[in-house]
Write a protein that holds these residues in place. Structure first.
Motif, PDB file in Angstrom:
ATOM      1  N   GLY A  31      48.109  95.719 -33.469  1.00  0.00           N
ATOM      2  CA  GLY A  31      47.886  94.672 -32.480  1.00  0.00           C
ATOM      3  C   GLY A  31      47.866  95.160 -31.050  1.00  0.00           C
ATOM      4  N   ILE A  32      47.347  96.379 -30.828  1.00  0.00           N
ATOM      5  CA  ILE A  32      47.212  96.913 -29.476  1.00  0.00           C
ATOM      6  C   ILE A  32      45.778  97.389 -29.272  1.00  0.00           C
ATOM      7  CG2 ILE A  32      49.643  97.590 -29.276  1.00  0.00           C
ATOM      8  CD1 ILE A  32      48.843 100.457 -29.940  1.00  0.00           C
ATOM      9  N   PRO A  33      45.308  97.476 -28.031  1.00  0.00           N
ATOM     10  CA  PRO A  33      43.953  97.975 -27.798  1.00  0.00           C
ATOM     11  C   PRO A  33      43.751  99.357 -28.416  1.00  0.00           C
ATOM     12  CG  PRO A  33      44.863  97.028 -25.787  1.00  0.00           C
ATOM     13  CD  PRO A  33      45.988  97.076 -26.778  1.00  0.00           C
ATOM     14  N   GLY A  34      42.607  99.538 -29.067  1.00  0.00           N
ATOM     15  CA  GLY A  34      42.282 100.826 -29.656  1.00  0.00           C
ATOM     16  C   GLY A  34      42.804 101.033 -31.060  1.00  0.00           C
ATOM     17  N   ASP A  35      43.477 100.005 -31.628  1.00  0.00           N
ATOM     18  CA  ASP A  35      44.042 100.220 -32.972  1.00  0.00           C
ATOM     19  C   ASP A  35      42.980 100.232 -34.064  1.00  0.00           C
ATOM     20  OD1 ASP A  35      43.423  97.533 -33.194  1.00  0.00           O
ATOM     21  OD2 ASP A  35      45.467  96.863 -33.638  1.00  0.00           O
ATOM     22  N   ASP A  36      41.710 100.007 -33.672  1.00  0.00           N
ATOM     23  CA  ASP A  36      40.611 100.091 -34.641  1.00  0.00           C
ATOM     24  C   ASP A  36      39.834 101.400 -34.537  1.00  0.00           C
ATOM     25  OD1 ASP A  36      39.598  99.525 -32.140  1.00  0.00           O
ATOM     26  OD2 ASP A  36      38.104  98.069 -32.828  1.00  0.00           O
ATOM     27  N   LEU A  37      40.309 102.310 -33.702  1.00  0.00           N
ATOM     28  CA  LEU A  37      39.629 103.604 -33.565  1.00  0.00           C
ATOM     29  C   LEU A  37      39.798 104.446 -34.834  1.00  0.00           C
ATOM     30  CD1 LEU A  37      40.574 104.699 -29.912  1.00  0.00           C
ATOM     31  CD2 LEU A  37      38.256 104.259 -30.771  1.00  0.00           C
ATOM     32  N   PRO A  38      38.811 105.246 -35.192  1.00  0.00           N
ATOM     33  CA  PRO A  38      38.993 106.202 -36.293  1.00  0.00           C
ATOM     34  C   PRO A  38      40.191 107.105 -36.006  1.00  0.00           C
ATOM     35  CG  PRO A  38      36.683 106.081 -35.667  1.00  0.00           C
ATOM     36  CD  PRO A  38      37.438 105.293 -34.637  1.00  0.00           C
ATOM     37  N   GLY A  39      41.004 107.294 -37.009  1.00  0.00           N
ATOM     38  CA  GLY A  39      42.220 108.087 -36.844  1.00  0.00           C
ATOM     39  C   GLY A  39      43.461 107.243 -36.809  1.00  0.00           C
ATOM     40  N   VAL A  47      51.449 100.853 -26.553  1.00  0.00           N
ATOM     41  CA  VAL A  47      50.692  99.824 -25.838  1.00  0.00           C
ATOM     42  C   VAL A  47      49.186  99.991 -26.001  1.00  0.00           C
ATOM     43  CG1 VAL A  47      52.510  99.389 -24.145  1.00  0.00           C
ATOM     44  CG2 VAL A  47      50.790 101.132 -23.671  1.00  0.00           C
ATOM     45  N   ALA A  48      48.714 101.174 -26.397  1.00  0.00           N
ATOM     46  CA  ALA A  48      47.277 101.369 -26.580  1.00  0.00           C
ATOM     47  C   ALA A  48      47.026 102.698 -27.291  1.00  0.00           C
ATOM     48  CB  ALA A  48      46.539 101.349 -25.243  1.00  0.00           C
ATOM     49  N   VAL A  49      45.903 102.729 -27.991  1.00  0.00           N
ATOM     50  CA  VAL A  49      45.375 103.991 -28.520  1.00  0.00           C
ATOM     51  C   VAL A  49      44.092 104.263 -27.752  1.00  0.00           C
ATOM     52  CG1 VAL A  49      44.549 105.258 -30.536  1.00  0.00           C
ATOM     53  CG2 VAL A  49      46.322 103.502 -30.809  1.00  0.00           C
ATOM     54  N   GLU A  50      43.950 105.463 -27.247  1.00  0.00           N
ATOM     55  CA  GLU A  50      42.769 105.799 -26.453  1.00  0.00           C
ATOM     56  C   GLU A  50      42.062 107.012 -27.044  1.00  0.00           C
ATOM     57  OE1 GLU A  50      44.368 104.297 -22.047  1.00  0.00           O
ATOM     58  OE2 GLU A  50      44.168 106.452 -22.475  1.00  0.00           O
ATOM     59  N   GLY A  51      40.761 107.109 -26.727  1.00  0.00           N
ATOM     60  CA  GLY A  51      39.989 108.246 -27.173  1.00  0.00           C
ATOM     61  C   GLY A  51      38.503 107.955 -27.110  1.00  0.00           C
ATOM     62  N   ALA A  52      37.703 109.007 -27.085  1.00  0.00           N
ATOM     63  CA  ALA A  52      36.248 108.883 -27.046  1.00  0.00           C
ATOM     64  C   ALA A  52      35.714 108.866 -28.475  1.00  0.00           C
ATOM     65  CB  ALA A  52      35.650 110.036 -26.254  1.00  0.00           C
ATOM     66  N   GLY A  53      35.587 107.670 -29.034  1.00  0.00           N
ATOM     67  CA  GLY A  53      35.040 107.533 -30.385  1.00  0.00           C
ATOM     68  C   GLY A  53      36.032 107.791 -31.496  1.00  0.00           C
ATOM     69  N   ARG A  54      37.250 108.190 -31.155  1.00  0.00           N
ATOM     70  CA  ARG A  54      38.302 108.434 -32.139  1.00  0.00           C
ATOM     71  C   ARG A  54      39.646 108.462 -31.401  1.00  0.00           C
ATOM     72  NH1 ARG A  54      39.015 114.509 -34.221  1.00  0.00           N
ATOM     73  NH2 ARG A  54      41.143 113.700 -34.354  1.00  0.00           N
ATOM     74  N   ALA A  55      40.721 108.357 -32.153  1.00  0.00           N
ATOM     75  CA  ALA A  55      42.047 108.424 -31.546  1.00  0.00           C
ATOM     76  C   ALA A  55      42.283 109.823 -30.977  1.00  0.00           C
ATOM     77  CB  ALA A  55      43.111 108.099 -32.574  1.00  0.00           C
ATOM     78  N   GLN A  56      42.716 109.869 -29.706  1.00  0.00           N
ATOM     79  CA  GLN A  56      43.035 111.139 -29.064  1.00  0.00           C
ATOM     80  C   GLN A  56      44.403 111.123 -28.390  1.00  0.00           C
ATOM     81  OE1 GLN A  56      39.376 111.358 -26.691  1.00  0.00           O
ATOM     82  NE2 GLN A  56      38.745 113.129 -27.890  1.00  0.00           N
ATOM     83  N   ARG A  57      44.922 109.931 -28.149  1.00  0.00           N
ATOM     84  CA  ARG A  57      46.254 109.825 -27.551  1.00  0.00           C
ATOM     85  C   ARG A  57      46.794 108.415 -27.780  1.00  0.00           C
ATOM     86  NH1 ARG A  57      42.382 110.839 -24.176  1.00  0.00           N
ATOM     87  NH2 ARG A  57      41.559 109.111 -22.914  1.00  0.00           N
ATOM     88  N   LEU A  58      48.103 108.360 -27.913  1.00  0.00           N
ATOM     89  CA  LEU A  58      48.805 107.088 -28.006  1.00  0.00           C
ATOM     90  C   LEU A  58      49.522 106.858 -26.682  1.00  0.00           C
ATOM     91  CD1 LEU A  58      49.893 104.661 -29.748  1.00  0.00           C
ATOM     92  CD2 LEU A  58      51.840 106.143 -30.307  1.00  0.00           C
ATOM     93  N   ILE A  59      49.251 105.724 -26.044  1.00  0.00           N
ATOM     94  CA  ILE A  59      49.913 105.385 -24.794  1.00  0.00           C
ATOM     95  C   ILE A  59      51.165 104.576 -25.119  1.00  0.00           C
ATOM     96  CG2 ILE A  59      49.672 104.323 -22.526  1.00  0.00           C
ATOM     97  CD1 ILE A  59      47.756 106.695 -23.097  1.00  0.00           C
ATOM     98  N   VAL A  60      52.303 105.029 -24.627  1.00  0.00           N
ATOM     99  CA  VAL A  60      53.572 104.344 -24.889  1.00  0.00           C
ATOM    100  C   VAL A  60      54.229 103.979 -23.565  1.00  0.00           C
ATOM    101  CG1 VAL A  60      53.943 105.471 -27.122  1.00  0.00           C
ATOM    102  CG2 VAL A  60      54.850 106.528 -25.041  1.00  0.00           C
ATOM    103  N   GLU A  61      54.982 102.897 -23.607  1.00  0.00           N
ATOM    104  CA  GLU A  61      55.750 102.454 -22.444  1.00  0.00           C
ATOM    105  C   GLU A  61      57.226 102.711 -22.705  1.00  0.00           C
ATOM    106  OE1 GLU A  61      56.387  98.398 -19.739  1.00  0.00           O
ATOM    107  OE2 GLU A  61      55.639  98.259 -21.804  1.00  0.00           O
ATOM    108  N   THR A  62      57.907 103.292 -21.744  1.00  0.00           N
ATOM    109  CA  THR A  62      59.343 103.494 -21.861  1.00  0.00           C
ATOM    110  C   THR A  62      60.040 102.128 -21.849  1.00  0.00           C
ATOM    111  OG1 THR A  62      59.210 105.625 -20.729  1.00  0.00           O
ATOM    112  CG2 THR A  62      61.368 104.575 -20.816  1.00  0.00           C
ATOM    113  N   THR A  63      61.035 101.983 -22.709  1.00  0.00           N
ATOM    114  CA  THR A  63      61.755 100.715 -22.802  1.00  0.00           C
ATOM    115  C   THR A  63      63.243 100.909 -22.509  1.00  0.00           C
ATOM    116  OG1 THR A  63      62.238 100.981 -25.161  1.00  0.00           O
ATOM    117  CG2 THR A  63      60.159  99.892 -24.573  1.00  0.00           C
ATOM    118  N   ARG A  64      63.934  99.806 -22.361  1.00  0.00           N
ATOM    119  CA  ARG A  64      65.388  99.794 -22.290  1.00  0.00           C
ATOM    120  C   ARG A  64      65.868  98.609 -23.117  1.00  0.00           C
ATOM    121  NH1 ARG A  64      63.912  97.686 -17.210  1.00  0.00           N
ATOM    122  NH2 ARG A  64      64.596  95.505 -16.917  1.00  0.00           N
ATOM    123  N   LEU A  65      67.102  98.663 -23.545  1.00  0.00           N
ATOM    124  CA  LEU A  65      67.656  97.586 -24.364  1.00  0.00           C
ATOM    125  C   LEU A  65      68.297  96.512 -23.498  1.00  0.00           C
ATOM    126  CD1 LEU A  65      69.348  99.391 -27.403  1.00  0.00           C
ATOM    127  CD2 LEU A  65      67.138  98.227 -27.318  1.00  0.00           C
TER     128      LEU A  65
END
Length: 433
Positions: free
Chosen positions: A108-116, A269-287
């Motif tokens: 349920g994040i942008p790019g989760d339909d990319l190959p990979g 928060v997102a999967v990015e890449g040119a035509g395929r997954a190349q990096r996962l973008i994560v956000e730092t969290t706190r409890l």
């Protein structure tokens, strides 16, 4: 008169439900265990990690159930395609849906339909030789892999990616997966979780195994760990698991070529890449009150493979109510869905608990049947099902047919391995004859 019960799904939930019915009614019940695959055992065969053979020994218990009087395995029959639930309710006195939760929840994040980007049900099915996933394309040509989730499935996926070919060859991992992993370029495996070590649901055994891999070292940032004295509030088993994590944080960096990075307090928060997954973008969290709250700080994890281990959904069956928000069939606490229609296992309560959790679940469903005053309506349900399937050209596989498949797999095993799984349904059916 004899009760006729149909159980849909030949996994742990189905077999424990059958066992419970036999204990209550004995020879007064005839049970057909129906599965869409020609092979029984469900999650034990296709979900348990191939290097955890001791867990798979429970199939001997299920085999004893199948070999008992009044129980049949009816494989290669798909409910909703070959026969409907309404038709089964017309033939049997009760129908139990024990179909598990075979579908992955979307990230349920942008790019989760990319190959990979792959769900864990698909990835685990691929390395376990499930026919649905034998042809899955798993990109292993990038040095990085990100695994989203902080449960045992995430550790299983990491361990399989990290092990050497020699370590895996003595398991029942599928041959196609073994060949692909042998050529893998993955060297950095990131296990990503929104919360911290105290909230992770790894078991002690699973976490501890990561410290004994031939070519891989698990690491985590010591700053992600709470003060040692905070461990005292944990349950003993969970405390032992966290102790393993503390050990990983304290050990010096080795020269092992593969690193398993625990990425706590990271929210995808997102999967990015040119035509395929190349990096996962994560956000730092706190409890905050036990919840993971984003801080706005973003970080990129380089990876060509993203495996989501965030939960599963039960498959919908035509004619059966479905709770989309829950990802399973709706029903009461005892598994009642409708008159004479029940659910057990993950199809009833969602994907939670261990394999053994399904045993009291199955017994609870039988108790509900007894409380409902389930009685025999007469008739020969197995014969009626056989006639209906024959009229539709279905080719059901018996337990004897499965035993022939089983023998062929054992005969084909690599040296030191328990079996070589057949991943083609048509090949299985050819062996059955």
């Amino acid at each position: 008169m004899t009760l006729n019960i149909a159980i849909i799904g030949a996994g742990p939930a189905g077999y424990y439900t059958a066992e419970a019915a036999l204990k209550h009614w004995g020879g007064g019940a005839r049970i057909d265990i129906i599965d869409r695959l020609p092979t029984p055992y469900g999650l034990i065969r296709a979900g348990v990690a191939p290097d955890h053979q001791s867990i798979k020994a429970v199939t001997r218990r299920y085999e004893a159930t199948n070999l008992g009087a009044g129980v049949r395995f009816v494989g290669n029959v798909m409910v909703g395609r070959d026969v409907s639930v309404d038709e089964l309710l017309g033939i049997y006195d009760a129908v139990v849906l024990s179909v598990g939760a075979p579908h992955d929840k979307p990230i349920g994040i942008p790019g989760d339909d990319l190959p990979g980007v792959i769900g864990s049900a698909a990835f685990v099915g691929w390395y376990n030789g499930h026919p649905d996933f034998a042809d899955l394309q798993v990109p292993l040509d990038h040095h990085g892999a990100a695994i989203i989730g902080n449960g045992n499935v995430a550790i299983d996926c990491a361990r399989v990616l990290a092990k050497t070919t020699a370590e895996l060859a003595v398991s029942d991992i599928a041959q196609h997966a073994l060949h692909a992993l042998e050529r893998s370029a993955v060297r950095d495996i990131h296990i990503v979780g929104r919360r911290g070590p105290h909230q992770a649901s790894f078991t002690t055994k699973e976490a501890g195994e990561l410290g004994h891999l031939e070519r891989a070292q698990p690491l985590l940032k010591s700053g992600d760990l709470p003060p040692v004295e905070a461990d005292a509030a944990l349950e003993p088993g969970h405390r032992k698991m966290v102790t393993h994590l503390r050990g990983f944080a304290e050990q010096p960096r080795s020269d092992k070529p593969v690193t398993i990075h625990f990425e706590f307090f990271r929210r995808p928060v997102a999967v990015e890449g040119a035509g395929r997954a190349q990096r996962l973008i994560v956000e730092t969290t706190r409890l905050e009150d036990g919840r993971a709250v984003g801080t706005g700080e973003l970080h990129a994890i380089p990876c060509g493979l993203v495996i989501a281990c965030i939960g599963y959904r039960t498959a919908q069956i035509p004619g059966v109510p479905y709770a989309d928000a829950l990802g399973r069939f709706p029903g009461d606490d005892a598994g009642r869905i409708a008159n004479r229609l029940y659910a057990s296992g993950w199809a009833r309560r969602g994907p939670s608990g261990t394999i053994g959790t399904n045993r009291p679940d199955g017994f609870g469903v039988v108790e509900a049947m007894v409380a409902d005053g389930l009685v025999s309506r007469g008739g020969d349900a197995p014969a009626a099902l056989d006639a209906l399937l024959a009229s539709r050209g279905a080719a059901p596989v018996s337990f004897a047919g499965w035993q022939r498949i089983d023998a062929a797999e054992v005969a084909r095993a690599r040296a030191g391995a328990p079996r070589e799984k057949i991943v083609s349904v048509s090949e299985m059916l050819g062996l059955v004859g």
